[in-house]
Design an enzyme around this catalytic site. Structure first.
Site, PDB file in Angstrom:
ATOM      1  N   ASP A 292       0.857  -1.176   0.000  1.00  0.00           N
ATOM      2  CA  ASP A 292       0.000   0.000   0.000  1.00  0.00           C
ATOM      3  C   ASP A 292       0.904   1.240   0.000  1.00  0.00           C
ATOM      4  O   ASP A 292       2.134   1.138   0.090  1.00  0.00           O
ATOM      5  CB  ASP A 292      -0.987  -0.019   1.182  1.00  0.00           C
ATOM      6  CG  ASP A 292      -2.209   0.863   0.891  1.00  0.00           C
ATOM      7  OD1 ASP A 292      -2.154   1.667  -0.064  1.00  0.00           O
ATOM      8  OD2 ASP A 292      -3.219   0.770   1.617  1.00  0.00           O
TER       9      ASP A 292
HETATM   10  C1  BGC Z   1      -5.045   3.282   0.196  1.00  0.00           C
HETATM   11  C2  BGC Z   1      -5.260   2.289  -0.921  1.00  0.00           C
HETATM   12  C3  BGC Z   1      -5.085   2.958  -2.265  1.00  0.00           C
HETATM   13  C4  BGC Z   1      -3.736   3.615  -2.299  1.00  0.00           C
HETATM   14  C5  BGC Z   1      -3.403   4.273  -3.619  1.00  0.00           C
HETATM   15  C6  BGC Z   1      -3.798   4.093   0.019  1.00  0.00           C
HETATM   16  O1  BGC Z   1      -3.748   5.152   0.922  1.00  0.00           O
HETATM   17  O2  BGC Z   1      -5.006   2.583   1.417  1.00  0.00           O
HETATM   18  O3  BGC Z   1      -6.534   1.710  -0.798  1.00  0.00           O
HETATM   19  O4  BGC Z   1      -5.239   2.023  -3.281  1.00  0.00           O
HETATM   20  O5  BGC Z   1      -3.681   4.592  -1.288  1.00  0.00           O
HETATM   21  O6  BGC Z   1      -4.094   5.443  -3.816  1.00  0.00           O
END
Ligand code: BGC
Length: 749
Positions: A292
């Site tokens: 993530d």
């Molecule tokens: C979130 C994810 C997301 C990623 C990219 C993160 O902060 O937890 O769900 O896909 O950002 O934007």
């Protein structure tokens, strides 16, 4: 669905041959480059970003990010230092960067563009929690397909969804992004969404890979605070949190995003149990694991890595293939391999995963998106119609005293009151990269469209949050002059989603005051409640004559509300997360354990009174339970038949019941089947959903609804930590929600 979805979870010999040819040609630096995902623009600093969001909210338009390209990005791509771009949806830029990768980098390996397309791209559907309340996997498959169609036409190859985290704590703002509290429903919808995203015949001429997230346990954050510690037993991990991921992989998902959280002391980013033992050894899943956002860097904050280099080392050793924006792999992986701290074979394995995905997507053959198609494929009439249908089916009527709804389409004076009655931006909900307020019909717009020859009086009454704009006299006057009030209240879009945890789940700002004032007029009140999570609204539920849970319902939400209020559509949604009476009950879910001192029954008497698992100041049960939802008609259940009273552990339970529409209107009912394993080697939930069917019945029509439940789905993680279908007696219920239903028994031998 005319074509089968594409599978990305299986090794294809032709693709393997191409990977085997390409890999030896790559330098170590080029390999590492494939494992690097970057944001292609310079992000505003947090203060600037907050300001932009505020302006966006005030103007009802998406934030004007005016993104500046990341310095040196073209050179990085040309040098093969980047494998993937995050959240770039500007087609011209996608194609421009792609052209540099394909035509100007040494090996011509295309980029893969990943984006958060959580509930639609430009055609914004209801938030996923709302979508789940349709209990309609086939419908959600079609909605996901529309999202993939629009996104892929804009150059997106990889969709960071479905979010399949089980959430039993509405304080957690990300409950909005998932299917709710239930494992069985969560798994069914995970499958449907993966199939939709990975549709094999998109008119964009491209393919899309789904990326289920966040692996794993993210929804179990302590106290519902986003990113907080998770301390799960391995049994709960396996019984509750892992199955929706497995379902997504079984449907063909070939990538997964690991979570931010730790699980019992080990961050998901470096968790050998979940990343290696379960994913690779037990499930034999060959897909790609992406971190993530900055989760590799965050290992330093977690306190398991000394610095970014250490974080890169630990992540690669644990089986984390691609680094989302931490720059840890970019900066340190080559050195770590050269120093012998990370075996190059691990880097190779990760690179294989990336190349496989790019090859399976067809990016080597068709790297560019077609600009001419992009405009044609967004917001198509049939997509808008589908968004309307999903919105209609996602809304839940939880109260309708005296048949206040539906309203008459003429001759009734309606006062439309409330801070969300004429909001467009808020109906989009959380996570909308490409959605626009101008595409949205507000509730006011919707009512205008369906009301014959009358314009409801409209009073905003107060702001969603804060103290501004409170105008009780205007609201009271409007209510007094009306036959019925439609009161549209709830949360704004920016109150749920990521980093939006709340401790108090009542209506924000001065909304309750507004409602009290309107209620004092005695004019009947229909409440339309918009939110990204279950709220705590016991007082509101008493004041309302009718209460429609409408969530943040996407671009057609306003019209869907109007169709339901005026009776053109009969509500059919059912809740997929329990609505607590008070925050103190959280976590609250129907599939809880019985305990040694259950709150129902006589209890154990100590000190002259029954000592039970209950509160002294509130009931145990929710205000609105899982599975619950009313209709403008009524359904009768009878004649439960357990056709297989005894089954082997490889057999199939067959249960049927007769469901009849006993009212005067056609309507859809979600018929639900629950079981309880009465005695196990370990304790079992008091109820577990094991089947559901959405059926449409005309007035008076009856149908025998039959469920076939494979015994293999009745198991548990037994005392020896293996999934086992244990012999014994089970209860079974077929009914309209998780609280009641016709009851029978069967035995597994
Ligand atoms: C979130 C994810 C997301 C990623 C990219 C993160 O902060 O937890 O769900 O896909 O950002 O934007």
């Amino acid at each position: 669905m005319p074509n089968d979805p594409v599978r990305f979870d299986q090794l294809d010999p032709a693709i393997e041959a191409r990977v085997n040819k390409l890999l030896p040609q790559m330098t170590l630096a080029e390999k590492v480059g494939q494992l690097v995902q970057i944001v292609p623009f310079q992000m505003p600093n947090p203060d600037e970003f907050a300001k932009l969001l505020q302006q966006a909210h005030a103007s009802g338009q998406p934030p004007k990010l005016d993104p500046q390209p990341r310095p040196g990005i073209e050179q990085q791509i040309r040098a093969g230092q980047v494998g993937s771009l995050l959240n770039l949806t500007d087609l011209e830029l996608v194609n421009r960067y792609q052209r540099i990768a394909v035509e100007e980098s040494r090996l011509g390996i295309p980029l893969i563009v990943g984006a958060d397309v959580i509930h639609g791209f430009r055609t914004v559907f209801p938030i996923p929690l709302a979508e789940a309340c349709t209990w309609d996997p086939a419908l959600l498959e079609r909605a996901s397909r529309v999202a993939a169609e629009e996104a892929s036409a804009h150059g997106v190859d990889w969709i960071f969804a479905p979010m399949v985290d089980i959430a039993r704590d509405p304080r957690w703002g990300r409950i909005a992004e998932g299917a709710g509290e239930d494992v069985f429903l969560g798994a069914a919808l995970a499958r449907a969404r993966v199939r939709g995203f990975q549709a094999g015949d998109l008119q964009s001429g491209r393919r899309v890979a789904a990326c289920p997230k966040h692996y794993v346990g993210y929804g179990a954050a302590e106290a519902g605070r986003d990113y907080n510690t998770v301390d799960l037993s391995e049994r709960s991990l396996r019984e509750v949190h892992l199955p929706p991921f497995k379902a997504a992989f079984d449907a063909g998902a070939g990538s997964v995003m690991s979570a931010f959280n730790e699980i019992g002391g080990v961050p998901a980013t470096v968790n050998h149990l979940t990343l290696r033992t379960i994913l690779r050894d037990e499930w034999q899943w060959p897909g790609l694991v992406l971190s993530d956002y900055e989760a590799v860097l965050e290992l330093v904050n977690h306190g398991v890595a000394a610095d970014l280099a250490d974080a890169a080392r630990l992540s690669m050793l644990a089986g984390l293939d691609m680094d989302m924006v931490s720059d840890a792999y970019a900066q340190h992986l080559t050195t770590l391999v050269d120093a012998g701290a990370v075996p190059e074979a691990l880097v190779d394995a990760a690179v294989r995963g990336v190349l496989r995905l790019k090859l399976a997507l067809g990016l080597f053959e068709h790297p560019y998106a077609d600009a001419a198609l992009a405009d044609q494929l967004i917001l198509r009439e049939d997509s808008r119609a589908l968004a309307l249908q999903v919105a209609q089916e996602s809304m839940i009527l939880v109260k309708n005293a005296g048949g206040l709804l539906p309203l008459a389409s003429s001759g009734q004076r309606i006062a439309l009151i409330g801070p969300l009655a004429d909001s467009r931006q808020d109906l989009l909900g959380t996570w909308v990269l490409s959605g626009r307020a101008e595409d949205v019909e507000s509730v006011r717009d919707g009512l205008r469209a369906v009301l014959v020859g009358q314009e409801p009086t409209y009073v905003q009454g107060c702001a969603v949050k804060g103290d501004d704009g409170l105008d009780l006299p205007a609201a009271v006057a409007a209510a007094q002059a009306a036959d019925v009030v439609v009161l549209v209240v709830g949360e704004s879009a920016d109150m749920s989603g990521e980093a939006r945890s709340r401790t108090q789940l009542g209506l924000p700002g001065r909304q309750q005051e507004l409602i009290d004032a309107v209620a004092s007029t005695g004019t009947p009140i229909v409440v339309v409640l918009l939110s990204g999570r279950p709220l705590v609204v016991a007082r509101l539920a008493e004041q309302a004559g009718a209460l429609l849970v409408a969530w943040h319902g996407g671009i057609r939400a306003g019209r869907a509300v109007a169709d339901i209020l005026l009776g053109a559509v009969n509500p059919s949604g059912k809740l997929t997360a329990s609505w607590p009476r008070t925050e103190g009950q959280i976590p609250l879910y129907y599939a809880h354990k019985n305990t040694g001192r259950p709150w129902e029954g006589a209890g154990t008497t100590q000190f002259g009174e029954p000592f039970k698992s209950r509160y002294i100041d509130a009931p145990n049960d929710p205000l609105f339970p899982f599975g619950y939802g009313l209709s403008y008609t009524t359904f009768g259940y009878r004649d439960l038949r357990v056709e297989t009273p005894i089954i082997g552990n490889d057999g199939t339970l067959i249960v049927s019941a007769v469901v009849q529409n006993s009212g005067a209107r056609a309507g859809a009912e979600v018929v639900q089947l629950y079981v309880r394993d009465l005695v196990g080697s370990v304790t079992r939930p008091v109820k577990e959903l094991k089947g559901f069917q959405r059926i449409m019945l005309q007035p008076g029509e009856q149908r025998t609804v039959r469920f076939d439940v494979p015994a293999s789905e009745l198991g548990c993680i037994s005392l020896d930590m293996r999934y086992t279908v244990e012999p014994g007696t089970f209860k079974v219920w077929v009914g309209p929600d998780s609280t009641g239903g016709l009851e029978g028994h069967f035995e597994v031998r």
